[in-house]
Write an enzyme that holds these catalytic residues in place. Structure first.
Site, PDB file in Angstrom:
ATOM      1  N   CYS A   8     -14.949 -27.658  24.219  1.00  8.10           N
ATOM      2  CA  CYS A   8     -15.246 -26.629  25.206  1.00  8.10           C
ATOM      3  C   CYS A   8     -14.068 -26.428  26.150  1.00  8.10           C
ATOM      4  CB  CYS A   8     -16.493 -27.005  26.005  1.00  8.10           C
ATOM      5  SG  CYS A   8     -17.918 -27.447  24.994  1.00  8.10           S
ATOM      6  N   GLY A  36     -14.586 -21.849  23.326  1.00  7.03           N
ATOM      7  CA  GLY A  36     -16.035 -21.846  23.185  1.00  7.03           C
ATOM      8  C   GLY A  36     -16.597 -20.460  23.348  1.00  7.03           C
ATOM      9  N   ASN A 111     -15.889 -31.350  28.937  1.00  8.33           N
ATOM     10  CA  ASN A 111     -15.380 -31.039  27.598  1.00  8.33           C
ATOM     11  C   ASN A 111     -15.130 -32.353  26.882  1.00  8.33           C
ATOM     12  OD1 ASN A 111     -13.931 -30.125  25.324  1.00  8.33           O
ATOM     13  ND2 ASN A 111     -12.009 -30.164  26.448  1.00  8.33           N
ATOM     14  N   GLY A 112     -15.613 -32.477  25.649  1.00  9.72           N
ATOM     15  CA  GLY A 112     -15.361 -33.681  24.866  1.00  9.72           C
ATOM     16  C   GLY A 112     -16.583 -34.140  24.118  1.00  9.72           C
ATOM     17  N   TYR A 255      -4.208 -26.495  16.535  1.00  8.07           N
ATOM     18  CA  TYR A 255      -5.135 -25.367  16.476  1.00  8.07           C
ATOM     19  C   TYR A 255      -5.827 -25.028  17.785  1.00  8.07           C
ATOM     20  CZ  TYR A 255      -9.367 -22.706  15.255  1.00  8.07           C
ATOM     21  OH  TYR A 255     -10.371 -21.774  15.215  1.00  8.07           O
ATOM     22  N   CYS A 395     -13.986 -36.325  13.098  1.00 13.23           N
ATOM     23  CA  CYS A 395     -13.543 -36.525  14.478  1.00 13.23           C
ATOM     24  C   CYS A 395     -14.747 -36.863  15.341  1.00 13.23           C
ATOM     25  CB  CYS A 395     -12.868 -35.255  15.002  1.00 13.23           C
ATOM     26  SG  CYS A 395     -12.489 -35.319  16.764  1.00 13.23           S
ATOM     27  N   CYS A 447      -3.610 -39.044  19.177  1.00 13.22           N
ATOM     28  CA  CYS A 447      -4.656 -39.424  18.229  1.00 13.22           C
ATOM     29  C   CYS A 447      -4.485 -38.620  16.950  1.00 13.22           C
ATOM     30  CB  CYS A 447      -6.043 -39.156  18.834  1.00 13.22           C
ATOM     31  SG  CYS A 447      -7.409 -39.505  17.692  1.00 13.22           S
TER      32      CYS A 447
END
Length: 481
Positions: A8, A36, A111-112, A255, A395, A447
């Site tokens: 988000c 989003g 967000n997450g 992306y 993920c 990551c």
């Protein structure tokens, strides 16, 4: 893992004086719309009185001139855009969340993905907490409020609550007098802040949102850092910093982020240009034209063209009123959107050998349809260059990649994928090359788990579907129809 939570965008502003923050937040969210498209919301704080508006759909659809006027003026505001997963798109999960408690009011958005969300939620339910949504926002809010009842300030409550949260999160919290921004200790998701000419402070997931409201980027919020904005100015709490290795999501550069954003001092556009250049060096082909799959493939395609010397052309016209197909939660929805979203420019590809550049191949169905469009437009050869390594693992930190079973690269070789999507050749960016590109920004600590399976946290156990999800969706569907 049956599902992955959303990726988000968050936005917040602490103004120097009472002003039209609803409009300012609207423009900030508009700049973050790519993060989003399922729901959005704004909360404006005028002297401790919170006025909220949220709804399903795009920012421009939910917020009209009239609704923005209803939100009024204030000195603090926060906003959110949400990309939901299938089964979670309903008004109950829209953010920001406003909570009234014994010590005052609080609005929060994040967000997450909190990977221990279900465990924390169960503990809270056993203590008597009642939930109205299926996301993690309420869980975070409850944990902060529990700590606020014991601690002297909201920022200390946020810090204490962070001890219980595991996973990826960027949190924006608004109290009657403060704006607080916090980033998880790994720094999975981006978060930054800037300042306007009149001295207002702005927090956002990406720097492009700062640009949209005339704010100058000050810096990224550090992994584990809590930044407080109030009448005293700006102050930082670093109790959670440097406790674990930084693991910024590399997929933001591949992306997620807009190319005009700067994340952790690295310009996204420059990173993607390098991805294209590396591809051109490893996979030189005889071709007449380089094109991109817009918009996420544009920068890497330009990099490939510059390095290879093959002319860059506009190969597809994109319908700008159709959203990003990757974040549509249902596979059929994604396929339907591809047909409406892209139209090949026949004069650019007819009778030509084409190098097509895109950011990734996740499920493979979208790529196959795009290649088919090029063939139908008369391309004699299609060479597919992918500016990321093969996706092999799910993920757990906010990107909607549900399980390795849906990942085409997990089940098929490169040669098999080449035949499945219908191209003459297929080249992926090497993981080691991606790591080299990442360090060009001057920092280490990314990551790459979706490419190499090396996770920065414990892998969560399979999540069960929330027992309330179906009922919430039925109610919402009834309400809308």
């Amino acid at each position: 893992m049956k599902k992955i939570n959303e990726e988000c965008g968050v936005f917040g502003v602490y103004a120097s004086e009472v002003q039209n923050l609803a409009s300012m937040t609207y423009y900030g969210l508009y700049a973050l719309q790519h993060r989003g498209q399922d729901s959005c919301g704004i909360v404006v704080n005028d002297g401790g009185v919170f006025t909220a508006k949220k709804g399903l759909g795009l920012v421009g659809d939910v917020f009209t001139k009239e609704t923005l006027a209803e939100l009024g003026h204030g000195k603090i505001a926060i906003g959110h855009v949400r990309a939901g997963v299938k089964g979670s798109i309903n008004i109950s999960n829209a953010q920001p969340l406003v909570v009234n408690h014994v010590k005052g009011s609080m609005a929060i958005c994040y967000n997450g993905n909190i990977i221990n969300k279900n465990k924390l939620r169960t503990e809270l339910e056993l203590e008597g907490s009642i939930f109205h949504s299926t996301g993690a926002t309420e869980v975070i809010a409850y944990e902060i409020i529990k700590e606020r009842l014991k601690l002297p300030s909201i920022e200390h409550a946020v810090s204490s609550a962070m001890n219980k949260l595991d996973g990826a999160y960027c949190i924006v919290v608004m109290s009657p007098t403060k704006l607080i921004a916090a980033r998880d200790p790994h720094g999975f998701r981006p978060l930054c802040y800037g300042v306007t000419e009149d001295g207002s402070y702005v927090v956002a997931s990406e720097s492009c949102a700062l640009d949209s409201v005339g704010a100058k980027l000050v810096r990224d919020i550090k992994p584990g850092e809590i930044v407080v904005f109030d009448a005293m100015g700006v102050r930082s709490m670093t109790d959670h910093c440097d406790k674990v290795k930084m693991s910024s999501c590399i997929f933001e550069f591949v992306y997620n982020a807009r190319p005009d954003s700067v994340i952790d001092e690295y310009a996204v556009h420059e990173a993607r240009l390098e991805m294209g250049k590396y591809l051109a060096r490893k996979y030189p082909v005889k071709a007449d034209v380089v094109i991109s799959v817009p918009d996420s493939g544009n920068d890497a395609a330009l990099g490939y063209a510059r390095e290879s010397g093959i002319p860059y052309e506009l190969g597809f016209l994109k319908n700008k009123y159709i959203g990003r197909t990757f974040i549509f939660p249902d596979q059929k929805d994604r396929e339907d959107q591809v047909r409406k979203k892209l139209n090949p420019i026949a004069s650019a590809v007819k009778g030509k050998r084409v190098v097509m550049v895109d950011d990734s191949i996740v499920r493979g169905t979208t790529s196959g349809r795009v290649v088919k469009l090029l063939r139908e437009a008369g391309a004699t050869e299609v060479h597919f260059m992918v500016s990321s390594p093969p996706f092999l693992f799910p993920c757990y930190y906010g990107t909607d990649i549900k399980s390795k079973e849906v990942l085409i690269a997990n089940n098929h070789s490169v040669e098999e994928i080449k035949d499945m999507v219908g191209v003459d050749s297929l080249g992926y960016l090497d993981l080691e090359d991606l790591k080299k590109i990442a360090t060009l920004g001057g920092k280490n600590g990314f990551c790459y788990a979706c490419f190499d399976g090396k996770y920065s946290t414990a892998i969560p156990e399979a999540e069960e579907k929330c027992k309330f999800e179906t009922k919430i969706n039925i109610d919402e569907k009834t309400k809308r129809h």
